[in-house]
Design a protein around this motif. Structure first.
Motif, PDB file in Angstrom:
ATOM      1  N   LEU A  68       0.840  -1.193   0.000  1.00 13.10           N
ATOM      2  CA  LEU A  68       0.000   0.000   0.000  1.00 13.10           C
ATOM      3  C   LEU A  68       0.874   1.241   0.000  1.00 13.10           C
ATOM      4  O   LEU A  68       2.017   1.208   0.478  1.00 13.10           O
ATOM      5  CB  LEU A  68      -0.888   0.048   1.247  1.00 13.10           C
ATOM      6  N   PRO A  69       0.367   2.365  -0.520  1.00 11.30           N
ATOM      7  CA  PRO A  69       1.044   3.632  -0.256  1.00 11.30           C
ATOM      8  C   PRO A  69       0.883   3.936   1.223  1.00 11.30           C
ATOM      9  O   PRO A  69       0.037   3.321   1.884  1.00 11.30           O
ATOM     10  CB  PRO A  69       0.253   4.630  -1.125  1.00 11.30           C
ATOM     11  N   PRO A  70       1.672   4.837   1.803  1.00 17.02           N
ATOM     12  CA  PRO A  70       1.539   5.121   3.242  1.00 17.02           C
ATOM     13  C   PRO A  70       0.089   5.441   3.611  1.00 17.02           C
ATOM     14  O   PRO A  70      -0.459   6.464   3.214  1.00 17.02           O
ATOM     15  CB  PRO A  70       2.451   6.337   3.444  1.00 17.02           C
ATOM     16  N   SER A  71      -0.538   4.550   4.355  1.00 14.01           N
ATOM     17  CA  SER A  71      -1.965   4.677   4.652  1.00 14.01           C
ATOM     18  C   SER A  71      -2.278   4.583   6.139  1.00 14.01           C
ATOM     19  O   SER A  71      -3.383   4.919   6.558  1.00 14.01           O
ATOM     20  CB  SER A  71      -2.754   3.587   3.910  1.00 14.01           C
ATOM     21  N   GLY A  72      -1.343   4.078   6.945  1.00 10.95           N
ATOM     22  CA  GLY A  72      -1.596   3.884   8.367  1.00 10.95           C
ATOM     23  C   GLY A  72      -1.786   2.421   8.688  1.00 10.95           C
ATOM     24  O   GLY A  72      -2.211   1.623   7.842  1.00 10.95           O
ATOM     25  N   LYS A  73      -1.484   2.058   9.926  1.00 12.89           N
ATOM     26  CA  LYS A  73      -1.516   0.659  10.330  1.00 12.89           C
ATOM     27  C   LYS A  73      -2.913   0.063  10.207  1.00 12.89           C
ATOM     28  O   LYS A  73      -3.074  -1.107   9.832  1.00 12.89           O
ATOM     29  CB  LYS A  73      -1.000   0.515  11.761  1.00 12.89           C
ATOM     30  N   ARG A  74      -3.952   0.833  10.532  1.00 13.91           N
ATOM     31  CA  ARG A  74      -5.308   0.293  10.458  1.00 13.91           C
ATOM     32  C   ARG A  74      -5.652  -0.134   9.038  1.00 13.91           C
ATOM     33  O   ARG A  74      -6.267  -1.185   8.826  1.00 13.91           O
ATOM     34  CB  ARG A  74      -6.332   1.332  10.941  1.00 13.91           C
TER      35      ARG A  74
END
Length: 348
Positions: A68-74
């Motif tokens: 994924l592109p930087p999206s967050g751990k969730r």
């Protein structure tokens, strides 16, 4: 003998070294190979994490990798859930290593449809590095063996940690979107993904702690990183305690009473300490002395428990843990409250 299909989901960012061992230990568990899949979601890593995962694929053909592109751990966790085929979802942190029996043990109890989630037991892998990691080793042990054990008696475990936790996928999918898009004080709730997800499940189902499902994790080795982690955990605790307060009363009355009393005392403790010091210093009422004696006795009791159950030279660090909680962690609660809107991905 209960072996439902499980999907191990690992969300990783910039953990090129640890992720290799994490994946290796997941595949090394003594769980039926045809009932186990491992999914790694690379959340925009800028180091060599992607290359490390590519090198693992020839060794583990069943390894599924999503980028994924930087999206967050969730979002990383949610991507893993959406692509999972298992009846149970087992979340594992990217710097956590499973014991061989971890998966076989973590599924125990899910025969009962009222069980929504289960927390495993976490040990500290780098406990011997310095006094700080040794202190965290004692704190982890007490947190799991005392707090989670007590909560589990009533099916009211309030946090299934990201290190090792299992969820029933059917129930997880019902709350995935609300959890993924959770807002608090007008800002996206990106921290505390584990405690938040536990709350969503706990509202309608039982959540337990399984001390026989064991993993090992890496803890912060410097005070700067440790304090960063603790502020993030405090923010999560404050937000999710407010949420849980709205439904815990519907659960077991003893467990609910314990939750409310503990929560109120935790919030009020720094204020009461300040008040005690303000009124006692310079006076002869002995209030401060009595308080210090009480803290010493509590710390000693915890230390003796650790010494009996997990003998090591680090047992006395429990005394420093009590002091750190009073002098640093307590006041940190108020700082966490006033910086609730500041979010970031992780500790390291």
């Amino acid at each position: 003998g209960y072996t439902p299909s499980v999907s191990v989901v690992i969300s990783v960012r910039n953990d090129e070294e640890a992720i290799v061992r994490t994946v290796e230990t997941c595949f090394a568990t003594d769980y039926p190979d045809e009932k186990r899949e491992v999914i790694v979601v690379n959340d925009g890593s800028t180091d060599a994490t992607a290359q490390s995962l590519e090198k693992l694929k020839p060794r583990f053909p069943k390894l599924k990798v999503f980028t994924l592109p930087p999206s967050g751990k969730r979002h990383g966790m949610a991507t893993g859930v959406r692509n999972a085929s298992g009846e149970l979802i087992v979340f594992v942190d990217s710097d956590t290593w499973l014991y061989p029996s971890a998966l076989r043990q973590i599924v125990c109890g899910f025969e009962d449809p009222t069980l929504g989630a289960a927390s495993g037991h976490t040990e500290v892998s780098n406990a011997g590095v310095n006094a700080l990691t040794g202190l965290q080793d004692v704190r982890y042990y007490l947190s799991f063996k005392l707090v989670k054990t007590a909560e589990s008696v009533f099916g009211l475990v309030t946090c299934c940690p990201g290190c090792l936790s299992a969820y029933r996928k059917e129930y997880l999918l019902k709350v995935l979107e609300p959890w993924l898009n959770q807002m608090f004080l007008g800002a996206p709730a990106t921290f505390g993904d584990d405690r938040s997800l536990t709350n969503y499940i706990l509202k309608d189902y039982r959540v337990i702690y399984n001390e026989t499902a064991i993993c090992m994790t890496i803890v912060p080795e410097t005070w700067k990183r440790y304090m960063t982690q603790q502020v993030r955990w405090k923010k999560s605790w404050l937000r999710e305690t407010l949420r849980a307060a709205g439904f815990i009363y519907k659960k077991h009355p003893i467990g609910a009473l314990s939750f409310y009393v503990t929560s109120i005392c935790s919030v009020m403790s720094p204020f009461m300490i300040f008040k005690l010091l303000h009124y006692s210093i310079g006076k002869q009422d002995g209030g401060v002395i009595y308080y210090i004696i009480g803290l010493v006795l509590i710390g000693l009791l915890q230390c003796l428990y650790v010494l009996r159950r997990k003998p090591s030279s680090r047992w006395l660090l429990g005394m420093f843990m009590v002091a750190a909680q009073v002098l640093v962690m307590g006041p940190q609660t108020y700082y966490a409250f006033f910086t609730m809107r500041k979010n970031h991905w992780g500790t390291r």
